[in-house]
Scaffold this active site. Sequence first.
Site, PDB file in Angstrom:
ATOM      1  N   LEU A   1     -36.225  -4.502   5.244  1.00  0.00           N
ATOM      2  CA  LEU A   1     -37.136  -5.426   5.910  1.00  0.00           C
ATOM      3  C   LEU A   1     -38.481  -5.391   5.196  1.00  0.00           C
ATOM      4  O   LEU A   1     -39.305  -4.514   5.428  1.00  0.00           O
ATOM      5  CB  LEU A   1     -37.304  -5.039   7.384  1.00  0.00           C
ATOM      6  CG  LEU A   1     -38.314  -5.859   8.177  1.00  0.00           C
ATOM      7  CD1 LEU A   1     -37.887  -7.309   8.290  1.00  0.00           C
ATOM      8  CD2 LEU A   1     -38.498  -5.255   9.564  1.00  0.00           C
TER       9      LEU A   1
ATOM     10  N   GLU B   1     -35.889 -18.395   7.224  1.00  0.00           N
ATOM     11  CA  GLU B   1     -34.736 -18.636   6.351  1.00  0.00           C
ATOM     12  C   GLU B   1     -34.225 -17.371   5.665  1.00  0.00           C
ATOM     13  O   GLU B   1     -33.143 -17.377   5.066  1.00  0.00           O
ATOM     14  CB  GLU B   1     -35.098 -19.680   5.289  1.00  0.00           C
ATOM     15  CG  GLU B   1     -35.307 -21.073   5.839  1.00  0.00           C
ATOM     16  CD  GLU B   1     -36.633 -21.284   6.547  1.00  0.00           C
ATOM     17  OE1 GLU B   1     -36.673 -22.093   7.498  1.00  0.00           O
ATOM     18  OE2 GLU B   1     -37.636 -20.640   6.172  1.00  0.00           O
TER      19      GLU B   1
ATOM     20  N   ARG C   1     -52.121  -5.047   2.538  1.00  0.00           N
ATOM     21  CA  ARG C   1     -50.761  -4.508   2.472  1.00  0.00           C
ATOM     22  C   ARG C   1     -50.002  -4.983   1.232  1.00  0.00           C
ATOM     23  O   ARG C   1     -48.944  -4.474   0.915  1.00  0.00           O
ATOM     24  CB  ARG C   1     -50.013  -4.836   3.756  1.00  0.00           C
ATOM     25  CG  ARG C   1     -50.453  -3.932   4.891  1.00  0.00           C
ATOM     26  CD  ARG C   1     -50.232  -4.532   6.273  1.00  0.00           C
ATOM     27  NE  ARG C   1     -50.718  -3.645   7.314  1.00  0.00           N
ATOM     28  CZ  ARG C   1     -51.991  -3.486   7.658  1.00  0.00           C
ATOM     29  NH1 ARG C   1     -52.931  -4.154   7.028  1.00  0.00           N
ATOM     30  NH2 ARG C   1     -52.340  -2.663   8.632  1.00  0.00           N
TER      31      ARG C   1
ATOM     32  N   TRP D   1     -43.692 -19.211   1.515  1.00  0.00           N
ATOM     33  CA  TRP D   1     -44.776 -19.293   2.490  1.00  0.00           C
ATOM     34  C   TRP D   1     -45.704 -18.108   2.242  1.00  0.00           C
ATOM     35  O   TRP D   1     -45.238 -16.990   2.074  1.00  0.00           O
ATOM     36  CB  TRP D   1     -44.183 -19.225   3.903  1.00  0.00           C
ATOM     37  CG  TRP D   1     -45.113 -19.678   4.969  1.00  0.00           C
ATOM     38  CD1 TRP D   1     -45.949 -18.890   5.694  1.00  0.00           C
ATOM     39  CD2 TRP D   1     -45.298 -21.001   5.454  1.00  0.00           C
ATOM     40  NE1 TRP D   1     -46.649 -19.632   6.596  1.00  0.00           N
ATOM     41  CE2 TRP D   1     -46.267 -20.957   6.472  1.00  0.00           C
ATOM     42  CE3 TRP D   1     -44.737 -22.237   5.115  1.00  0.00           C
ATOM     43  CZ2 TRP D   1     -46.686 -22.073   7.171  1.00  0.00           C
ATOM     44  CZ3 TRP D   1     -45.144 -23.338   5.812  1.00  0.00           C
ATOM     45  CH2 TRP D   1     -46.108 -23.260   6.818  1.00  0.00           C
TER      46      TRP D   1
ATOM     47  N   VAL E   1     -44.278 -12.846   4.459  1.00  0.00           N
ATOM     48  CA  VAL E   1     -45.544 -12.504   5.109  1.00  0.00           C
ATOM     49  C   VAL E   1     -45.774 -13.462   6.268  1.00  0.00           C
ATOM     50  O   VAL E   1     -45.803 -14.685   6.076  1.00  0.00           O
ATOM     51  CB  VAL E   1     -46.727 -12.596   4.115  1.00  0.00           C
ATOM     52  CG1 VAL E   1     -48.047 -12.357   4.830  1.00  0.00           C
ATOM     53  CG2 VAL E   1     -46.543 -11.603   2.981  1.00  0.00           C
ATOM     54  N   LEU E   2     -45.922 -12.897   7.445  1.00  0.00           N
ATOM     55  CA  LEU E   2     -46.254 -13.668   8.638  1.00  0.00           C
ATOM     56  C   LEU E   2     -47.641 -13.246   9.108  1.00  0.00           C
ATOM     57  O   LEU E   2     -47.921 -12.054   9.224  1.00  0.00           O
ATOM     58  CB  LEU E   2     -45.232 -13.410   9.744  1.00  0.00           C
ATOM     59  CG  LEU E   2     -43.797 -13.839   9.429  1.00  0.00           C
ATOM     60  CD1 LEU E   2     -42.838 -13.294  10.473  1.00  0.00           C
ATOM     61  CD2 LEU E   2     -43.715 -15.351   9.351  1.00  0.00           C
ATOM     62  N   ILE E   3     -48.491 -14.228   9.360  1.00  0.00           N
ATOM     63  CA  ILE E   3     -49.844 -13.954   9.833  1.00  0.00           C
ATOM     64  C   ILE E   3     -50.033 -14.664  11.163  1.00  0.00           C
ATOM     65  O   ILE E   3     -49.802 -15.881  11.264  1.00  0.00           O
ATOM     66  CB  ILE E   3     -50.896 -14.429   8.804  1.00  0.00           C
ATOM     67  CG1 ILE E   3     -50.654 -13.728   7.456  1.00  0.00           C
ATOM     68  CG2 ILE E   3     -52.310 -14.158   9.321  1.00  0.00           C
ATOM     69  CD1 ILE E   3     -51.469 -14.288   6.302  1.00  0.00           C
TER      70      ILE E   3
ATOM     71  N   SER F   1     -52.755 -19.029  16.355  1.00  0.00           N
ATOM     72  CA  SER F   1     -53.211 -19.211  17.728  1.00  0.00           C
ATOM     73  C   SER F   1     -52.100 -19.627  18.686  1.00  0.00           C
ATOM     74  O   SER F   1     -52.360 -19.883  19.862  1.00  0.00           O
ATOM     75  CB  SER F   1     -54.340 -20.248  17.768  1.00  0.00           C
ATOM     76  OG  SER F   1     -53.877 -21.473  17.228  1.00  0.00           O
TER      77      SER F   1
ATOM     78  N   HIS G   1     -45.779 -19.108  17.849  1.00  0.00           N
ATOM     79  CA  HIS G   1     -44.885 -19.278  16.703  1.00  0.00           C
ATOM     80  C   HIS G   1     -44.667 -17.967  15.955  1.00  0.00           C
ATOM     81  O   HIS G   1     -43.538 -17.624  15.593  1.00  0.00           O
ATOM     82  CB  HIS G   1     -45.474 -20.348  15.770  1.00  0.00           C
ATOM     83  CG  HIS G   1     -44.586 -20.735  14.646  1.00  0.00           C
ATOM     84  ND1 HIS G   1     -43.439 -21.478  14.825  1.00  0.00           N
ATOM     85  CD2 HIS G   1     -44.667 -20.495  13.310  1.00  0.00           C
ATOM     86  CE1 HIS G   1     -42.856 -21.676  13.657  1.00  0.00           C
ATOM     87  NE2 HIS G   1     -43.584 -21.086  12.718  1.00  0.00           N
TER      88      HIS G   1
END
Length: 164
Positions: free
Chosen positions: A120, A64, A134, A28, A87-89, A92, A95
């Site tokens: 992490l 996961e 980043r 992802w 990577v989490l972005i 809206s 989630h």
Amino acid sequence: MAEFEKGVVPRKDLNGAGLRILIVHTRWNLSIVDPLVKGTIETLRSAGVTAENILVRDVPGAFELPFASQQLLRQHPDVDACISIGVLIKGSTMHFEYIADSTCHGLMRVGLDSGKPVVLGVLTCLTEDQAFERAGIGRQGHAGHNHGIDWAQAAIEMALLNKK
């Protein structure tokens, strides 16, 4: 007064020779994850970790990562440390918060339960631009800093600490 520089102060004396490091990364947001993995591997190699001692596996997403990291550490008991990268972005909906919280707590539990350092390496960014910066590939005229470098150094340092 000296300018504040965010991040880990790099250690020049880290020697990863003989260490075996597991990298588990998400697919992802792969355009951001790939440079982070590359920075991690390059830093491990420059600190003496051989290519054959770097085990790289991928999973669909950040949620996961804890399960995969746990299973791979069980399957490869000779691994000295694990770096879990994703990577989490923020979008809206809620989630982002649920996935970030679950992933972080899960990875901490894997490290504590396994007795192996789990770094992490999950960026939790509010915007795509923050994530690209980043990963050291910023899009706004400032490349930023690749946090994979810091994660690799942390893995070596913690693996060496765990061997004492």
